[in-house]
Design an enzyme around this catalytic site. Sequence first.
Site, short mmCIF file in Angstrom:
data_model
loop_
_atom_site.label_atom_id
_atom_site.label_comp_id
_atom_site.label_asym_id
_atom_site.label_seq_id
_atom_site.Cartn_x
_atom_site.Cartn_y
_atom_site.Cartn_z
N HIS A 53 36.46 41.44 36.97
CA HIS A 53 35.49 41.62 38.07
C HIS A 53 36.12 42.16 39.35
O HIS A 53 35.42 42.77 40.16
CB HIS A 53 34.79 40.29 38.36
N SER A 81 30.65 43.98 44.25
CA SER A 81 29.88 42.83 43.78
C SER A 81 28.62 42.63 44.64
O SER A 81 27.81 43.55 44.74
CB SER A 81 30.78 41.59 43.78
N ASP A 116 33.99 42.72 32.68
CA ASP A 116 33.50 41.98 33.84
C ASP A 116 32.54 40.89 33.37
O ASP A 116 31.47 41.19 32.84
CB ASP A 116 32.79 42.94 34.80
#
Length: 336
Positions: A319, A193, A280
Amino acid sequence: IRSSNLSVTSPTYGLMGRLKRILLWVLGVYITIPFIVKLCPSIQAKLVFLNFVRLPYFIDLKRPQDHGLNHTFNFYLQPETGVNIGVWHTVPDQMWKEAQGKDREWYDSTFKSPYPVMLYLHGNAGTRGGDHRVQLYKVLSLLGYHVVTFDYRGWGDSDGSPSERGMTSDALFLYQWVKERVGSKPLNVWGHSLGTGVATNLVRHLCDRGTPPNSLVLESPFTNIREEAKSHPFSMVYRYLPGFEWFFLDTISANDIRFASDENVDHISCPLLILHAEDDSVVPFNLGKKLYNIASQSKSLSGHKLQFIPFPVSLAYKHKFIYRSPELPHILRYSS
């Protein structure tokens, strides 16, 4: 007899009046927030980093064993004067029994073992003790990796305040610290991320000076912070507001926050693996795919293994659950 006129308020009229006041209040807040963000850019920086969101709460980062990591040692390093950052070193699962009750000197000595090392750079919010992060450390340990992870300055129990420059500086310091101990043995970098932005900053620096890592893994990456902020669910209510970029995206830039992975891949010269789940909702799948397409045109990556591994919606990895993939061991072996 004189009659008097009594004024009776309709219940419907009263309800409509209250709804009108509520809608005006919501509209006022909606209009005010962009101006507050523009006048106080530090608010936008906090929303990017979310370092104040410490999940899970009441976690003792000095005790990784509370999270099933009883082959992990917690310690602190000082990347610069007055700044201490918290670090975890998890040894390969093959060394689990021997690790029981050992001190930092023993853990440092294990870097001389033949096992490869993964430097893990986490995303925003939470700490190095976040559950999905801990689960990935366990997977990597089972695969025979040393895992070194840390909280950037301003996160967890680390000192200081967050910034892109500070995060990248901390990552470079940790990489050099590990490299001094592992010598020529494989040293890899994994970013997740927001940590993918830190990872490409770090690896670009390493490649520019001619000392690339053995490989780079980007899990749920984006192209740059402006495109990610524009695509983030939090921005949905303002995305079509006139002046959205001026109010919000330019304010991010004013904080010197760029995380320009799309630029960095033109300077990276090591094997690159990109992992992204199609469902995601935090970092949209199309941003990871776009970064891969840009990387595939990079001259510096020419001759190096470049892979993009998508995970279908049916797997529900979203995610932060790619660590659950039973294919991950095969993917990592093939990409190295």
